[in-house]
Scaffold this motif. Structure first.
Motif, short mmCIF file in Angstrom:
data_model
loop_
_atom_site.label_atom_id
_atom_site.label_comp_id
_atom_site.label_asym_id
_atom_site.label_seq_id
_atom_site.Cartn_x
_atom_site.Cartn_y
_atom_site.Cartn_z
N ALA A 36 -41.93 -9.18 37.97
CA ALA A 36 -40.99 -10.27 37.66
C ALA A 36 -41.15 -10.77 36.23
N LEU A 37 -42.38 -10.79 35.72
CA LEU A 37 -42.64 -11.30 34.38
C LEU A 37 -42.29 -10.31 33.28
N THR A 38 -42.31 -9.02 33.63
CA THR A 38 -42.12 -7.99 32.58
C THR A 38 -40.75 -7.33 32.62
N THR A 39 -39.91 -7.70 33.61
CA THR A 39 -38.59 -7.09 33.72
C THR A 39 -37.53 -8.16 33.54
N LYS A 40 -36.57 -7.88 32.68
CA LYS A 40 -35.50 -8.85 32.42
C LYS A 40 -34.55 -8.89 33.60
N ASN A 41 -34.27 -10.09 34.10
CA ASN A 41 -33.34 -10.27 35.21
C ASN A 41 -31.91 -10.22 34.66
N VAL A 50 -41.88 -27.12 37.37
CA VAL A 50 -40.63 -27.45 38.06
C VAL A 50 -39.75 -26.23 38.17
N THR A 51 -39.84 -25.35 37.17
CA THR A 51 -39.00 -24.15 37.15
C THR A 51 -39.75 -22.95 37.73
N ALA A 52 -40.55 -23.18 38.74
CA ALA A 52 -41.29 -22.08 39.38
C ALA A 52 -40.32 -21.00 39.82
N PRO A 53 -40.66 -19.75 39.57
CA PRO A 53 -39.77 -18.66 39.94
C PRO A 53 -39.60 -18.53 41.45
N LYS A 93 -46.79 -18.19 47.65
CA LYS A 93 -46.78 -19.65 47.61
C LYS A 93 -48.09 -20.20 47.07
N ALA A 94 -49.20 -19.51 47.35
CA ALA A 94 -50.50 -19.93 46.81
C ALA A 94 -50.52 -19.83 45.29
N SER A 95 -49.64 -18.99 44.72
CA SER A 95 -49.53 -18.86 43.27
C SER A 95 -48.43 -19.75 42.71
N GLY A 96 -47.88 -20.62 43.55
CA GLY A 96 -46.87 -21.56 43.08
C GLY A 96 -45.47 -21.00 43.02
N VAL A 97 -45.23 -19.87 43.69
CA VAL A 97 -43.92 -19.23 43.66
C VAL A 97 -43.10 -19.68 44.87
N ARG A 98 -41.83 -19.93 44.66
CA ARG A 98 -40.93 -20.28 45.75
C ARG A 98 -40.48 -19.01 46.46
N VAL A 99 -40.23 -19.13 47.77
CA VAL A 99 -39.89 -17.96 48.58
C VAL A 99 -38.66 -18.25 49.44
#
Length: 377
Positions: free
Chosen positions: A368-373, A6-9, A33-39
């Motif tokens: 996105a996974l390795t850098t703090k937002n 539900v919390t897809a990035p 989107k194929a990886s489940g990411v919102r755009v």
């Protein structure tokens, strides 16, 4: 790398101005989107007019301008609009809280990518051409990652701190389908399919040079030709009439919706050398005669064309060299030695990167996974 929660990035993509910027962004959007990411797509007024099919949950228009010309007033107006775009983009990014922001070149990407950078969002710039464009040079020092369409991309500032990755240029699905078609068999007596185009609107120079060049070919070579040519509306009649008088089979239209398939059907392509064209020629694997667009400040098309010329996949002619006489000579030389075309097709194919969108998506998601937002609620 999959996100199916539900919390897809969310990844913010920024592209505008031309299809050359928008189409690679669309390919990346599909891969994300194929990886489940919102755009979400941020674009300008020009691209928003034909971004309706873009696979984004939201399309946001941000004002922008291209600083050009020598007028101080024009430069000041462009700077004002860019600043206005940044101010408009900041609340948009605060609301969306993207995991990363990706820009595809051109000044429409400057406001959202700068705003994202100011707010601590990991930023990516993708350079499709063999030379870093002016907008991307402006953004390069603030980018967390620089992705390039060509391995040896010139103009990247020496002091950039961001990572670099050679992803290739994301390719449209019709091109991937066309890439499955083998190079058409060719002998010294077989029918030869020639494809001519000069960009989305068709280049006037192609209508001025190619038909007279065909007229200079020996009759026996002309009799073998089947020409598919893109021409501007105002040039259609004269181009068709020239080929009719020469008794050359032709199809001349202002636009071809199925251009990737036509590239695949061709034995030889004559065209400009925009980044998308060079990428598609490589992925599909077709020999070409390339005429880089002259007058460009960055000479990006010349750099693009050189990548194919260096591996024997293309003949490159400057616009000054692109005369009927020179073109006729090159065509005649290739058709009297058809094995040269077959070798060039194989060389082009060897340089193609068909999974560029997936490579770029992987790099963006890793960032996105390795850098703090840094965005605060």
């Amino acid at each position: 790398m999959e996100f199916r929660t539900v919390t897809a990035p969310l990844v913010l993509l920024s592209a505008g101005g031309t299809g050359g910027h928008l189409f690679p962004a669309e390919s990346l959007a599909n891969a994300l989107k194929a990886s489940g990411v919102r755009v979400v797509l941020v674009t300008d007024k020009r691209a928003n007019a034909y971004a309706g099919s873009f696979p984004a949950e939201e399309i946001i228009e941000i004002p922008s301008a291209t600083p050009s010309g020598r007028s101080v007033l024009q430069m000041a107006k462009a700077a004002f609009l860019l600043g206005k775009g940044i101010l408009k983009a900041i609340p948009v990014i605060r609301r969306l809280k993207p995991a990363a922001a990706v820009g595809f070149g051109g000044y429409p990407t400057v406001p959202p990518i700068l705003a994202a950078s100011f707010l601590g969002v990991p930023t990516v710039i993708h350079e499709a051409n063999g030379v870093l464009g002016r907008a991307n040079r402006l953004l390069a020092r603030r980018a967390s990652l620089i992705a390039t369409g060509f391995e040896a991309t010139k103009g990247v500032p020496a002091d950039v701190s961001g990572q670099r990755v050679h992803s290739g240029n994301p390719i449209r699905p019709p091109v991937l389908e066309a890439a499955k078609i083998a190079y058409p068999a060719l002998s010294q007596d077989s029918r030869v399919k020639l494809l001519v185009f000069g960009g989305s609107q068709g280049a006037r120079v192609m209508s001025d040079i190619v038909p007279p060049a065909i007229a200079l070919l020996p009759t026996e070579i002309r009799a073998r030709l089947s020409i598919c040519q893109q021409a501007r509306e105002e040039d259609l009649q004269r181009v068709r009439e020239t080929y009719r008088k020469l008794d050359v089979a032709c199809e001349v239209e202002p636009f071809f919706k199925d251009l990737p398939r036509r590239i695949a059907d061709a034995h030889l392509v004559i065209s400009r050398s925009g980044a998308s064209t060079v990428a598609e020629l490589s992925v599909i694997g077709r020999p070409s005669i390339l005429v880089p667009l002259p007058g460009s400040l960055d000479q990006d098309q010349a750099a693009n064309a050189k990548t194919l010329a260096d591996i024997g996949a293309a003949i490159v002619l400057t616009q000054v060299e692109f005369t009927p006489e020179r073109l006729a000579s090159e065509i005649q030389g290739l058709l009297t030695e058809p094995e040269r075309l077959t070798r060039a097709a194989a060389s082009a194919k060897s340089a193609g990167i068909s999974d560029a969108a997936e490579r770029l998506a992987e790099a963006v998601l890793k960032l996105a996974l390795t850098t703090k937002n840094g965005i605060k609620s």
